[in-house]
Scaffold this motif. Structure first.
Motif, PDB file in Angstrom:
ATOM      1  N   GLY A   1      41.974  36.864  40.958  1.00  0.00           N
ATOM      2  CA  GLY A   1      43.061  37.783  41.296  1.00  0.00           C
ATOM      3  C   GLY A   1      43.133  38.928  40.304  1.00  0.00           C
ATOM      4  N   GLY A   2      43.570  40.081  40.786  1.00  0.00           N
ATOM      5  CA  GLY A   2      43.692  41.276  39.951  1.00  0.00           C
ATOM      6  C   GLY A   2      42.978  42.428  40.613  1.00  0.00           C
ATOM      7  N   SER A   3      43.772  43.267  41.328  1.00  0.00           N
ATOM      8  CA  SER A   3      43.237  44.476  41.975  1.00  0.00           C
ATOM      9  C   SER A   3      42.113  44.186  42.977  1.00  0.00           C
ATOM     10  CB  SER A   3      42.776  45.495  40.923  1.00  0.00           C
ATOM     11  OG  SER A   3      43.882  45.925  40.153  1.00  0.00           O
ATOM     12  N   VAL A   4      42.217  43.054  43.674  1.00  0.00           N
ATOM     13  CA  VAL A   4      41.256  42.800  44.758  1.00  0.00           C
ATOM     14  C   VAL A   4      41.622  43.706  45.933  1.00  0.00           C
ATOM     15  CG1 VAL A   4      40.355  41.125  46.416  1.00  0.00           C
ATOM     16  CG2 VAL A   4      40.880  40.406  44.072  1.00  0.00           C
ATOM     17  N   LYS A   5      40.616  44.426  46.437  1.00  0.00           N
ATOM     18  CA  LYS A   5      40.792  45.352  47.562  1.00  0.00           C
ATOM     19  C   LYS A   5      39.645  45.143  48.538  1.00  0.00           C
ATOM     20  CE  LYS A   5      43.972  47.661  45.119  1.00  0.00           C
ATOM     21  NZ  LYS A   5      45.227  47.013  45.091  1.00  0.00           N
TER      22      LYS A   5
ATOM     23  N   SER B   1      51.355  35.481  35.621  1.00  0.00           N
ATOM     24  CA  SER B   1      51.526  36.151  34.319  1.00  0.00           C
ATOM     25  C   SER B   1      52.814  36.969  34.262  1.00  0.00           C
ATOM     26  CB  SER B   1      50.324  37.034  34.004  1.00  0.00           C
ATOM     27  OG  SER B   1      50.174  38.025  34.991  1.00  0.00           O
ATOM     28  N   GLU B   2      53.282  37.451  35.433  1.00  0.00           N
ATOM     29  CA  GLU B   2      54.539  38.211  35.414  1.00  0.00           C
ATOM     30  C   GLU B   2      55.701  37.297  35.029  1.00  0.00           C
ATOM     31  OE1 GLU B   2      54.269  39.992  39.311  1.00  0.00           O
ATOM     32  OE2 GLU B   2      52.643  41.273  38.605  1.00  0.00           O
ATOM     33  N   ARG B   3      55.624  36.021  35.416  1.00  0.00           N
ATOM     34  CA  ARG B   3      56.672  35.073  35.024  1.00  0.00           C
ATOM     35  C   ARG B   3      56.442  34.572  33.592  1.00  0.00           C
ATOM     36  NH1 ARG B   3      60.406  33.862  38.583  1.00  0.00           N
ATOM     37  NH2 ARG B   3      61.065  32.347  37.042  1.00  0.00           N
TER      38      ARG B   3
ATOM     39  N   TRP C   1      45.299  42.349  32.533  1.00  0.00           N
ATOM     40  CA  TRP C   1      45.026  43.789  32.516  1.00  0.00           C
ATOM     41  C   TRP C   1      44.454  44.282  33.852  1.00  0.00           C
ATOM     42  CZ3 TRP C   1      39.728  44.495  33.044  1.00  0.00           C
ATOM     43  CH2 TRP C   1      38.938  43.379  32.765  1.00  0.00           C
ATOM     44  N   ALA C   2      44.135  43.366  34.750  1.00  0.00           N
ATOM     45  CA  ALA C   2      43.590  43.769  36.056  1.00  0.00           C
ATOM     46  C   ALA C   2      44.648  43.729  37.153  1.00  0.00           C
ATOM     47  CB  ALA C   2      42.424  42.860  36.436  1.00  0.00           C
ATOM     48  N   ILE C   3      45.835  43.197  36.834  1.00  0.00           N
ATOM     49  CA  ILE C   3      46.860  43.028  37.876  1.00  0.00           C
ATOM     50  C   ILE C   3      47.590  44.346  38.113  1.00  0.00           C
ATOM     51  CG2 ILE C   3      49.029  41.887  38.458  1.00  0.00           C
ATOM     52  CD1 ILE C   3      48.017  39.422  36.989  1.00  0.00           C
ATOM     53  N   GLY C   4      47.474  44.834  39.330  1.00  0.00           N
ATOM     54  CA  GLY C   4      48.207  46.040  39.723  1.00  0.00           C
ATOM     55  C   GLY C   4      47.723  47.310  39.048  1.00  0.00           C
ATOM     56  N   THR C   5      46.570  47.249  38.404  1.00  0.00           N
ATOM     57  CA  THR C   5      46.102  48.403  37.631  1.00  0.00           C
ATOM     58  C   THR C   5      44.939  49.124  38.286  1.00  0.00           C
ATOM     59  OG1 THR C   5      44.550  46.993  36.434  1.00  0.00           O
ATOM     60  CG2 THR C   5      46.726  47.309  35.431  1.00  0.00           C
TER      61      THR C   5
ATOM     62  N   TYR D   1      42.304  32.656  38.551  1.00  0.00           N
ATOM     63  CA  TYR D   1      42.037  33.418  37.324  1.00  0.00           C
ATOM     64  C   TYR D   1      42.435  34.866  37.558  1.00  0.00           C
ATOM     65  CZ  TYR D   1      39.561  36.224  33.901  1.00  0.00           C
ATOM     66  OH  TYR D   1      39.267  37.156  32.953  1.00  0.00           O
ATOM     67  N   GLU D   2      43.450  35.300  36.806  1.00  0.00           N
ATOM     68  CA  GLU D   2      43.944  36.670  36.957  1.00  0.00           C
ATOM     69  C   GLU D   2      44.055  37.333  35.585  1.00  0.00           C
ATOM     70  OE1 GLU D   2      46.390  37.137  40.831  1.00  0.00           O
ATOM     71  OE2 GLU D   2      47.714  36.377  39.271  1.00  0.00           O
ATOM     72  N   PRO D   3      43.031  38.103  35.190  1.00  0.00           N
ATOM     73  CA  PRO D   3      43.160  38.831  33.928  1.00  0.00           C
ATOM     74  C   PRO D   3      44.386  39.747  33.992  1.00  0.00           C
ATOM     75  CG  PRO D   3      41.059  39.349  35.042  1.00  0.00           C
ATOM     76  CD  PRO D   3      41.814  38.434  35.933  1.00  0.00           C
TER      77      PRO D   3
ATOM     78  N   LEU E   1      43.534  35.745  45.033  1.00  0.00           N
ATOM     79  CA  LEU E   1      44.993  35.858  45.039  1.00  0.00           C
ATOM     80  C   LEU E   1      45.268  37.360  44.967  1.00  0.00           C
ATOM     81  CD1 LEU E   1      47.823  34.658  44.987  1.00  0.00           C
ATOM     82  CD2 LEU E   1      47.602  34.353  42.522  1.00  0.00           C
ATOM     83  N   VAL E   2      45.875  37.875  46.019  1.00  0.00           N
ATOM     84  CA  VAL E   2      45.958  39.327  46.216  1.00  0.00           C
ATOM     85  C   VAL E   2      47.413  39.764  46.211  1.00  0.00           C
ATOM     86  CG1 VAL E   2      45.310  41.225  47.755  1.00  0.00           C
ATOM     87  CG2 VAL E   2      43.880  39.161  47.657  1.00  0.00           C
ATOM     88  N   GLY E   3      47.739  40.770  45.407  1.00  0.00           N
ATOM     89  CA  GLY E   3      49.096  41.296  45.383  1.00  0.00           C
ATOM     90  C   GLY E   3      49.233  42.468  46.334  1.00  0.00           C
ATOM     91  N   GLY E   4      49.089  43.669  45.791  1.00  0.00           N
ATOM     92  CA  GLY E   4      49.339  44.902  46.552  1.00  0.00           C
ATOM     93  C   GLY E   4      48.634  44.955  47.904  1.00  0.00           C
ATOM     94  N   ALA E   5      47.381  44.540  47.934  1.00  0.00           N
ATOM     95  CA  ALA E   5      46.611  44.663  49.182  1.00  0.00           C
ATOM     96  C   ALA E   5      46.919  43.546  50.187  1.00  0.00           C
ATOM     97  CB  ALA E   5      45.113  44.705  48.874  1.00  0.00           C
TER      98      ALA E   5
END
Ligand code: PGA
Length: 249
Positions: free
Chosen positions: A207-211, A94-96, A166-170, A162-164, A228-232
């Protein structure tokens, strides 16, 4: 049996020092049916492949161009990604979609380019908060699936994430029921289009704020096959508990 996948998207984070995290991750005990994929920035791909060879870790890129080569300054093609030894590529994040105005048709072409280069595309879908609040989530996801998943998709060339948005990095995560609803919907759509044998074999990631503290519950959903995990995913110490939760799910 679907492949369980814990994929880390490092985004635009990490220079060569970050490769130490791969060494730390590779010390994880071998986990049956669980694939670890790390998607570092493009300049690290080759070294990441080298450093993870002989381990269970697979390497992926974060994007590829639709063309195989040509006058596209700054871009990287799918055959170039494959040439590094990487085996996955994220498409349609979604960032792209937002920053580069990538449309479903662009994402479709990228997924086709990835397939033709022998890569597995991790194809991202997701709704905005406005879509969610207007009860349009399934329409949006359905349109993204129809518009960006190539014909001939199967478990050897496609993973769906599936990455909502509004849940990415929030730090915000959908309710369990919302995750189940969308993942079940995606499974049904894939089954309808490709037949149940193929549709049921394609791994679906959330994906989206999985910790570490929410992964285990998310992985209990029948049609969630990983994350699919970003920050963590940037630090092995944060990513390992998520991988373990998946392996134990
Ligand atoms: P996040 O990012 O885990 O930091 O929310 C997920 C992603 O963008 O893939």
């Amino acid at each position: 049996m679907r492949q369980k996948i814990a994929a880390g998207n490092w985004k635009m984070n990490g220079t060569s020092a970050a490769l130490d995290e791969l060494t730390a991750l590779s010390k994880a005990p071998p986990m049956a049916e669980c694939t670890i994929v790390i998607c570092p920035p493009a300049p690290l791909l080759y070294r990441a492949v080298e450093q993870s060879s002989g381990t269970a870790i697979k390497i992926g890129a974060q994007d590829c161009h639709t063309a195989t080569s040509g006058a596209h300054t700054g871009d990287v093609s799918a055959p170039m990604v494959a040439d590094t030894g990487a085996s996955y590529v994220i498409v349609g994040h979604s960032e792209r979609r937002e920053a580069y105005e990538e449309q479903n048709s662009d994402v479709l072409s990228k997924a086709e380019a990835a397939r033709d280069a022998g890569l597995i595309a991790i194809l991202c879908l997701g709704e905005t908060l406005e879509d969610r609040e207007a009860n349009n989530t399934l329409d949006i996801i359905g349109g993204q699936l129809t518009g960006s998943v190539p014909d001939g998709a199967n478990s050897t060339n496609l993973v769906v994430a599936y990455e909502p948005i509004w849940a990415i990095g929030t730090g915000k995560v959908p309710t369990f029921a919302q995750i189940v609803e969308v993942h079940d919907f995606i499974r049904t759509e894939l089954n309808n289009r490709f037949g149940t044998d193929t549709g049921n074999s394609i791994s679906l990631l959330y994906g989206g704020s999985v910790k570490a503290n929410n992964a285990a519950e998310i992985f209990t959903a029948e049609n969630v096959d990983g994350a699919l995990v970003g920050g963590a995913s940037l630090k092995a110490a944060d990513f390992l508990p998520i991988i373990e939760a998946l392996a134990n799910s």
